[in-house]
Design an enzyme around this catalytic site. Structure first.
Site, PDB file in Angstrom:
ATOM      1  N   ALA A  63     -69.668   9.623   8.175  1.00  0.00           N
ATOM      2  CA  ALA A  63     -68.853  10.325   7.577  1.00  0.00           C
ATOM      3  C   ALA A  63     -67.477  10.467   9.011  1.00  0.00           C
ATOM      4  O   ALA A  63     -66.189   9.711   8.940  1.00  0.00           O
ATOM      5  CB  ALA A  63     -68.498  11.427   6.614  1.00  0.00           C
ATOM      6  N   ARG A 331     -85.046  12.327  -8.087  1.00  0.00           N
ATOM      7  CA  ARG A 331     -85.725  13.404  -6.504  1.00  0.00           C
ATOM      8  C   ARG A 331     -85.671  15.127  -7.043  1.00  0.00           C
ATOM      9  O   ARG A 331     -86.745  15.638  -7.681  1.00  0.00           O
ATOM     10  CB  ARG A 331     -84.651  13.485  -5.191  1.00  0.00           C
TER      11      ARG A 331
END
EC number: 1.3.5.1
Length: 640
Positions: A63, A331
């Site tokens: 990022a 998940r």
């Protein structure tokens, strides 16, 4: 070769005349002069150097690098500060891939991707941000390809895409989607090196092995950051019109995690100390497949390529918990299923406390081509040959859905005290895992994290380009700006208590692992709050043994512990107050999602370690950027 003495003065003289220099055996490229105006702190102890930039990016992972080179490319004088060499940032560990509806394996649509992401978030994700991310995903991937990311290819030369959990066709009504673009199982490594090369190409100024201490604020505006240069002990104040935090998560608050040792929530804690809120810290993702005993990650891509989970009876148990998606459910669903199997006595191993991931049925050529990294990792950290034996795995802390509250365009948010509405924090932006945009909500889909990095790092650069003119002069500021941060550094450097940093850190990790885990109850969370508060109080009794300012790892680890404690405390308090189950926040005493009372973001404030944690709430954005282009997804039962 130039030799570099350890005095700040000789270093500054050297840097005036060269763009590269050597430190020990490591050559670093700064891509610009790093000297600034020098001064001394009020007590004369610390050598302070001031810099002025248009933009400063804190963090050099995916990022941070995407934001930094985007800003530099747009003509902004940009600094990027990192406490470690950029290509050692934790993005390098990302394995499975990056999501985008390219349609290379079958017909696909970014709106289907959006639906899956909203559902995966358990309707805590902000739909304007999810709209933006999934819409921009295909063009972001094509940009990465043009920058040089060496994606794996199909037989006809297109970018290869594999299956990942929670991804479907036709708004959940169709079959499994193959949407995850991959570079074998080393996607993060390829992405990070490519972005670093682009950042150097566009003349980003790197300050490597500088530890960011605190944000510089003046009259409610963020005006830069103060940092400690580990190499020569100097303190640097970076003035900037825009300060971008991209420091990653805080997985190291837990005992067992897939995070690098550098993932210590530095940016989140800096924001907290500056008096701004953090958001949704109670949502901590446990990845289903961390290697038992080490915590090293086995990518979800292993199941996407055809691997499956088995219990001690040899049963593919996920068919009972997620009949449709099976091993490729979200998940949080898979991690809870594994935990339930262990609780009910169907765990494997001597202690019956983990599960097996079976890959040996896959052709060796598939393992070699698509999963070479995890084959090696399993051999090193589990001692197994994946072509013959299953991998022992257990749910392991992997990702922080919470972070700095942020708009879809990268601007950091707080709430207006009078109106309770969202309010932009002047001068502050965030992206990546440090931010909470919130595209992941209560649970992140696998391979949406790398997409988050790229799309919102890119969005930061675009937003700045639309709102800031390069080269604007800086306003005068108090000469002692940052003195509180220097005082804190001095206090910790000279701390002479009775407890080591390692002892306090271990107590914190064990508390979080035990009390704020996969399954939660009011009693366990209340105990967690009490225990983490007690651990915080012991920080006043910390002891550092190294008093130097040069390569003082004892000091750096103590600063990191301070940051971790700030994040851990707010995580426990936020979790204890959310009385529902949503995504990764699974309450056994409140087993259902409660949209009427809890479809809202938690905001938490804590000025310093052991200070009280204050909570408020802000609404979830349940509309898209353009309802005509893409209608919002109304809440429904989340089942796989």
């Amino acid at each position: 070769m130039l030799s570099l003495k350890k005095s700040a003065l000789s270093k500054l003289t050297l840097l005036r005349n060269t763009r590269t220099f050597t430190s020990s055996a490591l050559v670093r490229q700064t891509q610009g002069s790093v000297n600034g105006s020098a001064s001394r702190s009020a007590d004369g102890k610390y050598h302070i150097i001031d810099h002025e930039y248009d933009c400063v990016v804190i963090g050099a992972g995916g990022a941070g690098l995407r934001a930094a080179f985007g800003l530099a490319e747009a003509g902004y004088k940009t600094a990027c500060i990192s406490k470690l060499f950029p290509t050692r940032s934790h993005t390098v560990a990302a394995q499975g891939g990056i999501n985008a509806a390219l349609g290379n394996m079958h017909k696909d649509n970014w709106k289907w991707h959006m639906y899956d992401t909203v559902k995966g978030s358990d309707w805590l994700g902000d739909q304007d941000s999810i709209h933006y991310m999934t819409r921009e995903a295909p063009k972001s991937i094509i940009e990465l390809e043009h920058y040089g990311v060496p994606f794996s290819r199909t037989e006809n030369g297109k970018i290869y895409q594999r299956a990942f959990g929670g991804q479907t066709k036709e708004y959940g009504k169709g079959a499994q989607a193959y949407r995850t673009c991959a570079v074998a199982d080393r996607t993060g490594h390829a992405l990070l090196h490519t972005l670093y090369g682009q950042a150097l190409r566009h003349d980003t100024h790197f300050f490597i092995e500088y530890f960011a201490l605190d944000l510089l604020t003046h009259n409610g505006e963020v005006v830069g950051v103060i940092a400690y240069n580990q190499e020569d002990g100097t303190i640097h104040r970076f003035r900037a019109h825009k300060t971008i935090i991209a420091t990653g998560g805080y997985g190291r608050a837990y005992f067992s995690c897939t995070s690098a040792h550098t993932c210590t929530g530095d940016g989140n804690a800096m924001v907290s100390r500056a008096g701004f809120p953090l958001q949704d810290l109670e949502f901590v993702q446990f990845h289903p497949s961390g290697i038992y005993g080490s915590g090293c990650l086995i990518t979800e891509g292993a199941r996407g390529e055809g691997g499956f989970l088995v219990n001690s009876e040899g049963e593919r148990f996920m068919e009972r918990y997620a009949p449709t998606a099976k091993d490729l459910a979200c998940r949080d669903v898979v991690s809870r299923a594994i935990t339930m199997e262990i609780r009910e006595g169907r765990g494997v191993g001597k202690k019956k406390d983990h599960m097996y991931l079976q890959l040996s049925h896959l052709p060796p050529e598939v393992l070699k081509e698509r999963l070479p990294g995890i084959s090696e990792t399993a051999a090193i950290f589990a001692g197994v040959d994946v072509t013959k034996e299953p991998i022992p795995i257990i749910p392991t802390v992997h990702y922080n859905m919470g972070g700095i509250p942020t708009k879809w365009n990268g601007e950091a948010l707080t709430i207006d005290e009078e109106t309770g509405e969202d309010k932009v924090i002047p001068g502050l932006m965030a992206c990546g895992e440090a931010a909470c945009v919130s595209v992941h909500g209560a649970n992140r889909l696998g391979a949406n994290s790398l997409l988050d990095l790229v799309v919102f790092g890119r969005a930061v650069a675009h937003t700045v380009a639309d709102t800031l003119q390069p080269g604007l002069p800086h306003k005068p500021l108090p000469s002692d700006l940052g003195k509180e941060s220097i005082a804190n550094l001095d206090k910790l450097r000279n701390a002479n208590g009775s407890r080591s940093t390692a002892e306090i850190r271990m107590n914190m990790k064990q508390t979080m692992q035990k009390d704020v885990s996969v399954f939660r109850t009011q009693s366990s969370l209340d105990e967690g709050v009490r225990n983490i508060t007690a651990v915080e109080k012991t920080f006043d009794d910390v002891k550092t043994t190294d008093r130097s300012m040069i390569w003082n790892s004892d000091l750096v680890e103590t600063l990191e512990l301070q940051n971790l404690l700030t994040c851990a405390s707010q995580t426990a308090v936020s979790a204890a107050n959310r009385k529902e189950s949503r995504g990764a926040h699974a309450r056994e005493d409140y087993p259902n999602r409660d949209d009427e009372h809890w479809m809202k973001h938690t905001l938490s404030w804590q000025k310093d370690v052991a200070a009280p944690v204050t909570l408020k709430y802000r609404r979830v954005i349940d509309h898209t950027l353009d309802e005509k282009e893409c209608p919002s997804v109304p809440p429904t039962v989340r089942a796989y």
